[in-house]
Write an enzyme that holds these catalytic residues in place. Structure first.
Site, PDB file in Angstrom:
ATOM      1  CB  SER A  13      -0.939   0.007   1.213  1.00  0.00           C
ATOM      2  OG  SER A  13      -0.195   0.019   2.419  1.00  0.00           O
ATOM      3  NE  ARG A  14       3.221   2.006   5.396  1.00  0.00           N
ATOM      4  CZ  ARG A  14       4.408   2.066   5.997  1.00  0.00           C
ATOM      5  NH1 ARG A  14       5.331   2.916   5.561  1.00  0.00           N
ATOM      6  NH2 ARG A  14       4.690   1.279   7.025  1.00  0.00           N
ATOM      7  CG  ASP A  62      -0.446  -7.755  12.111  1.00  0.00           C
ATOM      8  OD1 ASP A  62       0.752  -7.652  11.750  1.00  0.00           O
ATOM      9  OD2 ASP A  62      -0.817  -7.554  13.281  1.00  0.00           O
ATOM     10  CE1 TYR A 158      14.275  -4.205   8.304  1.00  0.00           C
ATOM     11  CE2 TYR A 158      16.549  -3.654   7.746  1.00  0.00           C
ATOM     12  CZ  TYR A 158      15.231  -3.827   7.368  1.00  0.00           C
ATOM     13  OH  TYR A 158      14.873  -3.627   6.053  1.00  0.00           O
ATOM     14  CB  ILE A 191      15.038   3.373   0.033  1.00  0.00           C
ATOM     15  CG1 ILE A 191      15.798   2.199  -0.593  1.00  0.00           C
ATOM     16  CG2 ILE A 191      13.983   3.899  -0.941  1.00  0.00           C
ATOM     17  CD1 ILE A 191      16.485   2.508  -1.902  1.00  0.00           C
TER      18      ILE A 191
END
Length: 253
Positions: A13-14, A62, A158, A191
C-alpha cells in the site's frame, strides 16, 4: 483461459511495496496487495494498477500475526477462484516490514520478537502456506537489506532477521527447484521513504553521509527498486535463482 499471471505483494500500500506492485502491473501481470491498516492507501494502489490495464485487489493482513495466515489464503483462494477459475497465483513478493533503530544494549525482547515475527518467522510461514497455491514456473522474491553486508550501529535486530531471510531464500531455491519456482533476494540500500521514521528522507546529515559512501552519489528512491522486482517476475529472469541482488547504487564498495 487466464491471460495474465498474478503476483502477491505484501505491504503493497505504500513505499517500496507500492512501487513494486505498480511496476509489476506494467509487465502485464495482475496484482494482489496486502495492507496492515490503511485500506484507503491500498485502494489507491489498486486504482493505479487498473490504470495500467491489469486487475488488482487489496487484502488486509498483519504479517506479525501468523495465526491469520490460513484465513488469509482462504480469502485469496476464494477471490482467485471467482475471478480466474483457479485458486493459484504465480509470484510471491515478501515485502511487508517495519524498522527499528536501537543499539544492542538497548533492544528489548519485545522489540526483538517483533522483528523476528515480521521479518523472518512471518515470511517463513507465509511462504510455507503460499507455495501450495503457487503455480509451477513462478517465483518468490524476498526483500532483505544492504545491512546484511555492511553494519551500522542500531540495526542489529533488523539486520539479523534479514540475514536469516537470505539463507531461507537459498533453501527455497533448492527445495522448489523441481517445480521450476525461482527464489531470489532483493537487498535495497538506503532509500528515502517513511521506513524507520523517515531518516533517509528527512535527516539531511544522514542523507549527506549516504551520498558520500554511495558510488552513484545519491540517496535511493522507491523508483530505484520496484523495476528490479518487476524484472524478476518476467520470463527474461527465468535463469536467476538463489541470488542476492543488492540494489544500492554502490554503497560501501
Amino acid at each position: 483461459m487466464r491471460q495474465s499471471k498474478i503476483a502477491l505483494v505484501t505491504g503493497g500500500s505504500r513505499g517500496l511495496g507500492r512501487d513494486m506492485a505498480i511496476n509489476i502491473s506494467k509487465k502485464s501481470i495482475d496484482v494482489i496487495i496486502t495492507y496492515k491498516t490503511n485500506k484507503e492507501l491500498a485502494e489507491e494502489v489498486v486504482r493505479e494498477i487498473e490504470k495500467n490495464g491489469q486487475k488488482a485487489k487489496a487484502f488486509q493482513l498483519d504479517t506479525n500475526n501468523i495465526k491469520e495466515f490460513g484465513d488469509f489464503f482462504n480469502r485469496i483462494a476464494s477471490y482467485l477462484t471467482n475471478e480466474y477459475g483457479s485458486p493459484n497465483f504465480d509470484f510471491l513478493i515478501n515485502n511487508a516490514g517495519t524498522g527499528i533503530n536501537q543499539l544492542i544494549t538497548e533492544t528489548s525482547e519485545s522489540q526483538f520478537d517483533e522483528m523476528l515475527n515480521i521479518h523472518f518467522k512471518g515470511v517463513y510461514f507465509l511462504t510455507q502456506k503460499g507455495v501450495s497455491y503457487m503455480n509451477n514456473k513462478g517465483g518468490i522474491i524476498n526483500i532483505s537489506s544492504g545491512l546484511t553486508r555492511f553494519s551500522f550501529p542500531g540495526f542489529s535486530a533488523y539486520a539479523c532477521m534479514k540475514g536469516a531471510i537470505e539463507v531461507f531464500t537459498r533453501y527455497l531455491a533448492k527445495e522448489l527447484g523441481h517445480r521450476k519456482i525461482t527464489s531470489n533476494v532483493i537487498a535495497p540500500g538506503a532509500i528515502a521513504t517513511d521506513f524507520g521514521g523517515g531518516m533517509n528522507r528527512d535527516d539531511q546529515e544522514k542523507r549527506q553521509n549516504i551520498v558520500n559512501i554511495t558510488a552513484l552519489g545519491k540517496v535511493g528512491e522507491v523508483e530505484d527498486i520496484g523495476g528490479v522486482v518487476a524484472f524478476l517476475c518476467t520470463e527474461d529472469a527465468r535463469w536467476i535463482n538463489g541470488q542476492r541482488i543488492e540494489v544500492s547504487g554502490g554503497m560501501l564498495l
